[in-house]
Write an enzyme that holds these catalytic residues in place. Sequence first.
Site, PDB file in Angstrom:
ATOM      1  CE  LYS A 171     113.555  -1.853  48.838  1.00 16.75           C
ATOM      2  NZ  LYS A 171     113.351  -1.331  50.176  1.00 16.75           N
ATOM      3  CE  LYS A 240     113.110  -9.454  46.489  1.00 15.83           C
ATOM      4  NZ  LYS A 240     112.376  -8.232  46.575  1.00 15.83           N
TER       5      LYS A 240
HETATM    6  P1  NDP Z   1     105.345 -11.041  51.756  1.00 11.89           P
HETATM    7  O1  NDP Z   1     106.132 -12.263  51.571  1.00 11.89           O
HETATM    8  O2  NDP Z   1     104.837 -10.681  53.110  1.00 11.89           O
HETATM    9  O3  NDP Z   1     104.058 -11.046  50.783  1.00 11.89           O
HETATM   10  C1  NDP Z   1     104.175 -11.441  49.451  1.00 11.89           C
HETATM   11  C2  NDP Z   1     102.873 -11.196  48.710  1.00 11.89           C
HETATM   12  O4  NDP Z   1     103.030 -11.689  47.372  1.00 11.89           O
HETATM   13  C3  NDP Z   1     101.673 -11.926  49.304  1.00 11.89           C
HETATM   14  O5  NDP Z   1     100.521 -11.187  49.034  1.00 11.89           O
HETATM   15  C4  NDP Z   1     101.686 -13.235  48.502  1.00 11.89           C
HETATM   16  O6  NDP Z   1     100.426 -13.855  48.437  1.00 11.89           O
HETATM   17  C5  NDP Z   1     102.052 -12.718  47.138  1.00 11.89           C
HETATM   18  N1  NDP Z   1     102.618 -13.775  46.293  1.00 11.89           N
HETATM   19  C6  NDP Z   1     103.664 -14.588  46.574  1.00 11.89           C
HETATM   20  N2  NDP Z   1     103.913 -15.409  45.528  1.00 11.89           N
HETATM   21  C7  NDP Z   1     102.972 -15.134  44.587  1.00 11.89           C
HETATM   22  C8  NDP Z   1     102.696 -15.626  43.293  1.00 11.89           C
HETATM   23  N3  NDP Z   1     103.432 -16.617  42.737  1.00 11.89           N
HETATM   24  N4  NDP Z   1     101.659 -15.104  42.599  1.00 11.89           N
HETATM   25  C9  NDP Z   1     100.920 -14.119  43.136  1.00 11.89           C
HETATM   26  N5  NDP Z   1     101.125 -13.591  44.365  1.00 11.89           N
HETATM   27  C10 NDP Z   1     102.148 -14.083  45.065  1.00 11.89           C
HETATM   28  O7  NDP Z   1     106.231  -9.855  51.155  1.00 11.89           O
HETATM   29  P2  NDP Z   1     106.258  -8.320  51.591  1.00 11.89           P
HETATM   30  O8  NDP Z   1     104.880  -7.768  51.586  1.00 11.89           O
HETATM   31  O9  NDP Z   1     107.116  -8.156  52.784  1.00 11.89           O
HETATM   32  O10 NDP Z   1     107.104  -7.723  50.353  1.00 11.89           O
HETATM   33  C11 NDP Z   1     106.521  -7.424  49.095  1.00 11.89           C
HETATM   34  C12 NDP Z   1     107.569  -6.654  48.290  1.00 11.89           C
HETATM   35  O11 NDP Z   1     107.893  -5.445  48.979  1.00 11.89           O
HETATM   36  C13 NDP Z   1     108.890  -7.438  48.117  1.00 11.89           C
HETATM   37  O12 NDP Z   1     109.443  -7.196  46.863  1.00 11.89           O
HETATM   38  C14 NDP Z   1     109.764  -6.861  49.227  1.00 11.89           C
HETATM   39  O13 NDP Z   1     111.150  -6.995  48.915  1.00 11.89           O
HETATM   40  C15 NDP Z   1     109.289  -5.400  49.247  1.00 11.89           C
HETATM   41  N6  NDP Z   1     109.500  -4.690  50.504  1.00 11.89           N
HETATM   42  C16 NDP Z   1     109.120  -5.224  51.717  1.00 11.89           C
HETATM   43  C17 NDP Z   1     109.362  -4.537  52.899  1.00 11.89           C
HETATM   44  C18 NDP Z   1     108.966  -5.064  54.248  1.00 11.89           C
HETATM   45  O14 NDP Z   1     109.325  -4.425  55.261  1.00 11.89           O
HETATM   46  N7  NDP Z   1     108.248  -6.172  54.354  1.00 11.89           N
HETATM   47  C19 NDP Z   1     110.030  -3.211  52.874  1.00 11.89           C
HETATM   48  C20 NDP Z   1     110.291  -2.704  51.555  1.00 11.89           C
HETATM   49  C21 NDP Z   1     110.058  -3.438  50.430  1.00 11.89           C
HETATM   50  P3  NDP Z   1      99.952 -14.955  49.520  1.00 11.89           P
HETATM   51  O15 NDP Z   1      99.245 -14.164  50.573  1.00 11.89           O
HETATM   52  O16 NDP Z   1      99.073 -15.858  48.757  1.00 11.89           O
HETATM   53  O17 NDP Z   1     101.190 -15.643  50.036  1.00 11.89           O
END
Ligand code: NDP
Length: 295
Positions: A171, A240
């Site tokens: 990935k 990242k």
């Molecule tokens: P977001 O930033 O939209 O969401 C992050 C999530 O993680 C939220 O639910 C957030 O909670 C939670 N979070 C953040 N920090 C903490 C912590 N310290 N402890 C617990 N929970 C935490 O990210 P995405 O959904 O976009 O991405 C998630 C993963 O998927 C990443 O690794 C990304 O690289 C990958 N990804 C994303 C894609 C995309 O198109 N968006 C595509 C493919 C992969 P809270 O709501 O409280 O902030």
Amino acid sequence: MRVAFLGLGAIGTPMARHLAKPPFQLTVWNRTAEKADAFSRAHGCRVAATPADAARDAEVVITCLPSSREVEQVVTAADGLLDALATNAVLVDCTSGDPATSKRLATVLAGRGVHFLDAPVSGGTSGAESATLTVMVGGDAGTFARVRDVLDAFGEKLVHCGPVGAGHALKSVNNALLAVHLWSAAEGLAALKKAGVDPALALDVINASSGRSNASMNLFPQRVLTRAFPRTFRLALLDKDVGIAAQVARETATSSPLLQLTAELFRTAHTLLGEEADHVEAVKCVERWAATEIS
Ligand code: NDP
């Protein structure tokens, strides 16, 4: 199948939605509880108060968090997964994480009789909505077979890539390629614009020629020329991912000047544009330095 989903972010939310119906019994947990409450009101599933509470009953626990650092936190925290996961449960990490942390976590979990798979996804939020994600799985093949139906709920192409960490490594390289294509297309189009070639015309030609990519075919026409820059995947997360790919190259003693440079450029863009910028907005750095706009 009792499934817990931790992390209702931009991509986690549409992924979890596909699990909020039979044959799955879904429990969700999110750091910001209001998001989990809103999800539950919309889709009718249980909301857990802590990661431990989410894991207690679950056969499969899915994490979808920013990086492996947060995954490690929710596993090892006082109210985390480690002491709550049942023997033989499976932790499926859909985060785009790093192989080294995943291998460490898999070893810790194996000591408790819990299985671990890294299973990052590709296809963006639209792929998550339409359940057409590509899922890259690292870990034991038999464990993958056990959770295949769960991954199938949001994935279309499910691929077993190798041992723990293989999914995360693949990935990261995929996303490093996205970053290279995005940045190099921006530099090329900025130069063409200053040389008097219209960027829309240039993209039309490139997209019928050998230099085309997802960036040139989709991202530039839909998001850059239009100046729409919708926020679907944060630049911070792409930074990242490229950093992980550069680290994988270093750890494997692979000569990788382009990956290292791309990691540096995206770190700079992330610093300049901030936490909430979308990944395609990295183009704005190239535009700023070239003193032109690709439109
Ligand atoms: P977001 O930033 O939209 O969401 C992050 C999530 O993680 C939220 O639910 C957030 O909670 C939670 N979070 C953040 N920090 C903490 C912590 N310290 N402890 C617990 N929970 C935490 O990210 P995405 O959904 O976009 O991405 C998630 C993963 O998927 C990443 O690794 C990304 O690289 C990958 N990804 C994303 C894609 C995309 O198109 N968006 C595509 C493919 C992969 P809270 O709501 O409280 O902030």
